[in-house]
Design an enzyme around this catalytic site. Structure first.
Site, PDB file in Angstrom:
ATOM      1  N   ASP A   1      42.735  -3.239 116.418  1.00 53.41           N
ATOM      2  CA  ASP A   1      44.104  -3.738 116.408  1.00 53.41           C
ATOM      3  C   ASP A   1      45.032  -2.844 115.576  1.00 53.41           C
ATOM      4  O   ASP A   1      44.657  -2.372 114.499  1.00 53.41           O
ATOM      5  CB  ASP A   1      44.062  -5.151 115.796  1.00 53.41           C
ATOM      6  CG  ASP A   1      45.403  -5.819 115.792  1.00 53.41           C
ATOM      7  OD1 ASP A   1      45.924  -6.088 116.876  1.00 53.41           O
ATOM      8  OD2 ASP A   1      45.936  -6.075 114.688  1.00 53.41           O
TER       9      ASP A   1
ATOM     10  N   GLU B   1      44.629  -0.264 120.276  1.00 58.12           N
ATOM     11  CA  GLU B   1      45.869  -1.008 120.499  1.00 58.12           C
ATOM     12  C   GLU B   1      46.952  -0.269 119.727  1.00 58.12           C
ATOM     13  O   GLU B   1      47.108  -0.447 118.526  1.00 58.12           O
ATOM     14  CB  GLU B   1      45.740  -2.457 120.028  1.00 58.12           C
ATOM     15  CG  GLU B   1      46.883  -3.327 120.530  1.00 58.12           C
ATOM     16  CD  GLU B   1      47.915  -3.712 119.481  1.00 58.12           C
ATOM     17  OE1 GLU B   1      48.983  -4.209 119.866  1.00 58.12           O
ATOM     18  OE2 GLU B   1      47.677  -3.528 118.273  1.00 58.12           O
TER      19      GLU B   1
HETATM   20  C1  GLC Z   1      48.521  -6.581 117.150  1.00 61.47           C
HETATM   21  C2  GLC Z   1      48.381  -7.899 117.859  1.00 61.47           C
HETATM   22  C3  GLC Z   1      49.562  -8.760 117.539  1.00 61.47           C
HETATM   23  C4  GLC Z   1      49.656  -8.914 116.052  1.00 61.47           C
HETATM   24  C5  GLC Z   1      49.652  -7.571 115.349  1.00 61.47           C
HETATM   25  C6  GLC Z   1      49.412  -7.737 113.892  1.00 61.47           C
HETATM   26  O1  GLC Z   1      49.589  -5.869 117.599  1.00 61.47           O
HETATM   27  O2  GLC Z   1      48.275  -7.697 119.242  1.00 61.47           O
HETATM   28  O3  GLC Z   1      49.465  -9.995 118.170  1.00 61.47           O
HETATM   29  O4  GLC Z   1      50.815  -9.604 115.739  1.00 61.47           O
HETATM   30  O5  GLC Z   1      48.631  -6.746 115.794  1.00 61.47           O
HETATM   31  O6  GLC Z   1      48.060  -8.017 113.667  1.00 61.47           O
HETATM   32  C1  GLC Z   2      54.679  -3.835 117.510  1.00 63.83           C
HETATM   33  C2  GLC Z   2      53.435  -3.155 117.169  1.00 63.83           C
HETATM   34  C3  GLC Z   2      52.295  -3.668 117.991  1.00 63.83           C
HETATM   35  C4  GLC Z   2      52.268  -5.172 117.983  1.00 63.83           C
HETATM   36  C5  GLC Z   2      53.562  -5.765 118.283  1.00 63.83           C
HETATM   37  C6  GLC Z   2      53.515  -7.234 118.076  1.00 63.83           C
HETATM   38  O1  GLC Z   2      55.061  -3.464 118.780  1.00 63.83           O
HETATM   39  O2  GLC Z   2      53.548  -1.775 117.370  1.00 63.83           O
HETATM   40  O3  GLC Z   2      51.126  -3.179 117.487  1.00 63.83           O
HETATM   41  O4  GLC Z   2      51.416  -5.621 118.971  1.00 63.83           O
HETATM   42  O5  GLC Z   2      54.518  -5.220 117.436  1.00 63.83           O
HETATM   43  O6  GLC Z   2      54.730  -7.776 118.453  1.00 63.83           O
END
Ligand code: GLC
Ligand code: GLC
Length: 650
Positions: free
Chosen positions: A284, A326
């Site tokens: 993540d 991600e």
């Molecule tokens: C990732 C997850 C998102 C979360 C963020 C912080 O982007 O997909 O749902 O808010 O990480 O952990």
């Molecule tokens: C931003 C971050 C991503 C996360 C998202 C959550 O775009 O780059 O990692 O999933 O915020 O809203």
């Protein structure tokens, strides 16, 4: 590679290794360690080489890898060997995924196990179960604020349930994807508690500051991820009497990867989850792993080195496990998370294709494929043995993260075009029937992202309310068109739970004090299984969508050129409403497939002669998805409104 310094260090480490390790049969482990140690050592050295305790840390690193290898169940070790032989296994077109919240989909892990047949019915054989670990009560960012990386949330079950689920999934040839939230912990994690108590060892796990000097410096160049609910990147902790870096929510503390102890802890956790039977680990928020003053603290070089090191180490202890990055970042940055080199600098085998996702939504709003074509044209070619995760919706918002230069090349003005898209999807634009909600509105920068379920974003909710059958049909066509794209583009298609049934927005989050500030909850549904039964009744919306997707998935699995070997050619055509690409085989003389999609609400035509060599191949084409010949008049292929073809020569 053989290199003297690292080899000597490895010998020293092995001489000092704990007896409980040296007594084991570690043949495969040592072979892999030998092969990867040069890389491991040089990366570890680059990251942590200036520390006095470097050798001790290196010792700990190797012991951690060895101990997790020892704990790796025999059947998973066998799987490692099989996957080492069949090393392109994850590039196959056989894989079709779905992401879900355990609670929203089936309440508990046991409930999820009982519903595995549902995946098989649809053709899903890769399931991403979003975080199921213990979190603070109240706000937990949907599970992404973890309080214990090795304890299951009692709301969904136990560790035993996870192992049983993994076993049962393997029996059914379904891959299990689990998250490892590598960038931060919750403020209730033990490490945070110890840090709060002033223990130096744990203070060093995070970035904490006694005054605002350093935080203020950082803030000058760091963007805000959740500007409405968690402005700024630092939070004052009263008990600790210090500021702590919290890039996401104020209860998510960023881990300090300049400390090798943090790296080793997180590697241990990654391997722990590999050993519980996860086939794929979704790492993540990987873009955020390294913080540097004066930068956005995203996509830093060291973040990539950390990922390379995690990969190299995982290949030694659990080589059958692959990583998903991600990293929802700019297209040119996104591609770097595969690594710089397929062998010596590999990072994650799979990455979210956020660019394609956002471009598809652009095509929906504009009803043309200009930016989609331009954006895909600019998308750099990825490494070998790397593949996309292609998706339409996920649990997060839609960020309009395409490149401004591409927007300009389409003769749009970037800020205005983005404004239009937000207005379109939040239903503010005339003639738009989308029911999205703004997310992450930033008054300082003007940025806004979008929440909303697929069905509500393509107008199904509005169409149902107004009883407009034509509009209902159009929304269903759009849902299928978008899936037709992610299933054929190249990569693993990842459906989002509920979309296969046309699930609408769920407003109930507004009544929950811990959720109401975060519009992403509008598209994180609880599946209504009675309603889901309607997928078996012809004439219902659930049936229309589910049965069409089921067919699409089954057909995809039969089309071997849909496997991802960077075997796609974007075909530029004159008609701006069309998105056209060819899928071909690199070696085998197997049949090519031409994908043609029409994003307009009117039928469109494509002059096959425009396609050069691709056009001449199609004298008697058949649409593989429908099993019918498409409409052709003379040399013009006619594509119905919101329609698509997967064409193959008969
Ligand atoms: C990732 C997850 C998102 C979360 C963020 C912080 O982007 O997909 O749902 O808010 O990480 O952990
Ligand atoms: C931003 C971050 C991503 C996360 C998202 C959550 O775009 O780059 O990692 O999933 O915020 O809203």
């Amino acid at each position: 590679m053989y290199e003297q310094i690292s080899h000597t260090l490895l010998n020293d480490i092995l001489n000092r290794i704990k007896p409980e390790i040296s007594e084991q049969d570690l043949r495969h482990f040592y072979t892999r360690l030998g092969a990867n140690f040069y890389g491991i050592h040089s990366l570890f050295q680059r990251l942590y080489g200036d520390r006095d305790d470097f050798d001790n840390q290196a010792q700990k690193l190797v012991e951690t890898m060895a101990q997790q290898y020892i704990k790796r169940p025999e059947k998973l070790r066998q799987l490692d060997l099989e996957r080492e032989k069949d090393y392109n296994w994850f590039l196959s077109q056989q894989w079709v995924g779905m992401a879900l919240y355990c609670k929203g989909f089936a309440d508990t892990l046991q409930g999820l196990q009982k519903r595995l047949h549902y995946f098989q019915e649809l053709g899903i054989n890769l399931v991403h179960v979003m975080p199921i670990l213990r979190c603070p009560e109240g706000s937990s960012d949907g599970g992404y604020a973890v309080s214990d990386f090795r304890e299951i949330s009692p709301e969904v079950g136990t560790m035993e349930d996870v192992r049983k689920l993994a076993d049962e999934m393997h029996k059914r040839d379904i891959l299990l994807v689990l998250d490892v939230v590598v960038n931060h912990t919750s403020n209730k994690h033990d490490w945070a508690t110890h840090a709060r108590a002033g223990e130096q060892k744990y203070l060093d796990y995070y970035y904490t500051f006694e005054n605002r000097n350093v935080p203020d410096m950082f803030e000058q160049s760091m963007p805000e991820i959740f500007p409405e609910t968690a402005p700024g990147n630092f939070t004052w902790d009263e008990e600790m009497g210090r500021w702590v870096m919290t890039v996401f929510n104020d209860y998510q503390w960023d881990l300090n990867y300049s400390n090798p102890a943090v790296f080793i802890e997180m590697l241990d956790i990654i391997l722990f989850w590999a050993n519980q039977g996860a086939d794929i680990l979704r790492l993540d928020a990987v873009a955020f792993l390294w913080k540097k003053i004066g930068s956005t603290c995203q996509n830093e070089r060291e973040a990539h080195l950390i990922l390379q090191l995690l990969k190299d180490c995982c290949q030694v202890s659990a080589p059958g496990v692959v990583f998903i990055a991600e990293a929802i970042v700019a297209p040119v940055e996104m591609i770097k998370y595969f690594g710089e080199d397929a062998v010596i600098a590999k990072e994650c085998e799979i990455a979210y294709n956020a660019t394609f996702m956002a471009l598809l939504w652009d095509a929906v709003a504009t009803k043309n494929a200009r930016l989609l074509n331009q954006g895909i044209k600019s998308l750099p070619v990825k490494l070998e043995r790397a593949t996309w995760l292609n998706y339409v919706r996920c649990h997060d918002d839609i960020g309009l993260g395409f490149d401004d230069r591409d927007i300009l090349l389409c003769d749009y003005e970037p800020a205005r075009h983005r404004r239009f898209l937000v207005d379109y999807f939040t239903g503010k634009f005339d003639h738009s029937h989308a029911r999205g909600l703004p997310f992450g509105q930033n008054t300082k920068t003007g940025d806004t992202r979008i929440s909303g379920s697929l069905a509500s974003l393509v107008g199904l909710e509005h169409a149902l309310e107004s009883g407009d059958n034509q509009a209902i049909d159009d929304s269903i066509k759009l849902i299928l068109l978008l899936h037709g794209m992610i299933l054929s583009f190249g990569g693993i298609p990842l459906l989002y739970y509920g979309d296969e049934l046309g699930t609408l927005n769920d407003d109930s989050y507004r009544d929950d004090p811990y959720k109401k500030g975060d519009t992403r909850w509008v598209h994180r549904p609880s599946i209504d299984w009675d309603k889901a039964e309607r997928r078996n009744t012809p004439g219902t919306i659930e049936y229309e969508i589910f049965s069409a997707l089921k067919r699409m998935i089954a057909v995809r699995k039969e089309i071997d050129v849909f496997a991802d070997f960077n075997n796609r050619e974007l075909l530029e055509v004159e008609n701006p409403h069309l998105f056209v690409f060819g899928r071909y085989h690199l070696q085998k003389q197997s049949k090519h497939v031409l994908v043609v999609a029409n994003f307009s609400d009117k039928p469109q035509h494509l002059n096959l002669e425009d396609l050069g060599i691709w056009g001449t191949q199609y004298r008697f084409p058949v649409d593989l998805y429908r099993g019918e010949s498409p409409d052709i008049f003379k040399n013009s292929l006619v594509i119905p409104e919101f329609g698509f073809y997967w064409l193959c020569e008969q």
